[in-house]
Scaffold this active site. Structure first.
Site: not given
Length: 464
Positions: A76, A79-80
């Site tokens: 995650h 992803e950022h």
């Protein structure tokens, strides 16, 4: 007898809808093309020429369940970080460029996949394909950028998890439900590990998993397969395959589960008390033929909406809950879950709620469901499937997720037909097979003044 023009139009509309939900109806399925580039990138093209708009999605076959131990949240976090910069795109400009082109973009991470997508006018498709291919291989990360974004994800965890008692309970229940499999680790990560995520962690994960031979490209909209192939070869086709990714997805197997588990969590912010239960069950990728469809219909009948058995018994008849229901989540690569819930009028009602809900499940295991219930559930699901065929983004998501998990186009398109084959006996059988209390965790959430509030992590800003 003459029909009024409005009545005639309504009659025709209803007739067409009823025809549309028949799984054998040819118009229920879009025409799909698929091919693979020389570097291993799978490409799925879903033509829709009603408007000059396209949905462009890249699905990486990696998620939170593929993270190395000790760096939970790195999928995650990456992803950022993918929205930072490359050699050709300045810091923070990716989304701004898409917006200036009149489009929208976003991304999400699950346990099994990570997806990046844009919705844009057709003439801008070459640009977003160039941009997405660029960040597949040319991501640049500086130490200050990484540290700033780390604060962002810690703030996201605070707002989504630490400030939400129900989310805290859900996280604790998942950790208890799985003995060994990483589905028990939250996608966003454990806070103490998130706080230590580094630039090196992100780049290692990126270099291993972000490769064309570990991705699926989906383009839905006003395009042809030949147009997409030409653009894909010009952009993604230049990126070399990564041979190391072939053996990277190696997850622990879940051992036999032999005991029911219980979790109780109290928090002064909880509001109403609530009951929760999760079962581990097969997913669409792991179930025996027909079982996933039967589980889907089982939970449609048992737990979906105000006409479901659970709602009628707990809310309407016995009035021990203000809301109640359940659902089947079958999109996991390695397993699925059945989740049940009920909101109580008081903490003292929780045992009664649990007993009543168990009685609903016992009734289905003993006597099954009625043909009328089954017919309504099938019609509802198939109609929703057909309606989603009219939505470009829903189609791109349906086929992208399925192919990324290893399902074929034929399997995805056969879903309405497989749903139509399920019998009442099938539903009774899967209820008896998979609603095993020893494969479950039961949770009670109660409001109490004695519970302590978790400390707040560093502040930041949320992206996704």
């Amino acid at each position: 007898m003459m029909h009024s023009p409005g009545g005639l139009r309504l009659f025709i509309w209803v007739t067409l809808i009823m025809l549309a939900i028949l799984p054998t109806h040819a118009s229920a399925q879009p025409t799909i093309s698929e091919f693979t580039l020389d570097n291993g990138l799978k490409v799925v093209v879903i033509p829709d020429h009603r408007a000059p708009v396209v949905t462009h999605m890249v699905w990486y076959k990696v998620g939170a369940a593929d993270e190395p131990k000790g760096v939970s949240g790195i999928a995650h976090f990456l992803e950022h970080l993918m929205f930072k910069s490359t050699d050709t795109i300045p810091l923070g400009e990716f989304s701004k460029i898409v917006a200036r082109l009149g489009g929208q973009d976003n991304a999400f991470t699950s346990h099994d996949v990570t997806s990046y997508f844009q919705r844009i006018s057709k003439e801008r498709l070459p640009t977003v394909m160039e941009m997405e291919a660029d960040r597949m291989v040319n991501l640049r990360l500086t130490e200050p950028e990484v540290l700033t974004e780390r604060d962002v994800i810690l703030e996201e965890r605070r707002s989504r998890i630490e400030n939400n008692p129900a989310a805290i309970l859900d996280e604790q229940m998942s950790a208890t439900l799985y003995y060994s499999h990483p589905y028990g680790i939250p996608v966003i990560g454990w806070e103490h590990e998130m706080a230590e995520l580094s630039r090196e962690d992100a780049l290692d994960f990126y270099k291993l998993f972000y490769a064309p031979n570990n991705a699926v490209l989906v383009v839905a909209g006003d395009v042809t397969a030949d147009e997409v192939r030409t653009l894909a070869e010009k952009t993604y086709g230049k990126i070399p395959a990564n041979p190391d990714v072939a053996t990277a997805r190696n997850r622990p197997k879940e051992p036999p589960q032999r005991a029911a588990r219980r979790v109780k969590y109290s928090d002064p912010r909880a509001g109403n008390a609530s009951f929760h239960r999760d079962y581990i069950v097969p997913s669409y990728t792991t179930a025996k033929p027909g079982d996933a469809e039967a589980l889907d219909l089982l939970m449609k009948i048992a737990g979906d909406g105000a006409t479901s058995r659970i709602y009628r018994k707990l809310v309407v008849d016995e009035k021990v809950a203000s809301s109640a229901g359940g659902r089947y989540s079958g999109s996991g690569l390695d397993s699925g879950t059945i989740s049940l819930y009920a909101v109580a009028d008081s903490p003292e009602s929780l045992p009664k709620i649990e007993a009543s809900l168990d009685a609903v499940l016992a009734e289905i295991r003993e006597n099954g469901v009625t043909e009328d219930e089954l017919k309504r559930a099938k019609s509802n699901y198939i109609a929703r499937y057909v309606y989603q065929n009219d939505d470009q983004s829903s189609l791109a998501r349906r086929y992208g997720w399925g192919v990324a998990l290893g399902r074929t186009i034929e399997q995805i398109q056969a879903w309405p037909e497989e749903i139509s084959k399920v019998t009442a006996d099938d539903i009774k059988r899967v209820a008896n097979t998979y609603l095993d209390i020893n494969h479950s965790v039961t949770g009670y959430l109660t409001p109490t003044a004695e519970a302590s509030t978790p400390a707040d992590p560093p502040a930041g800003a949320n992206r996704s």
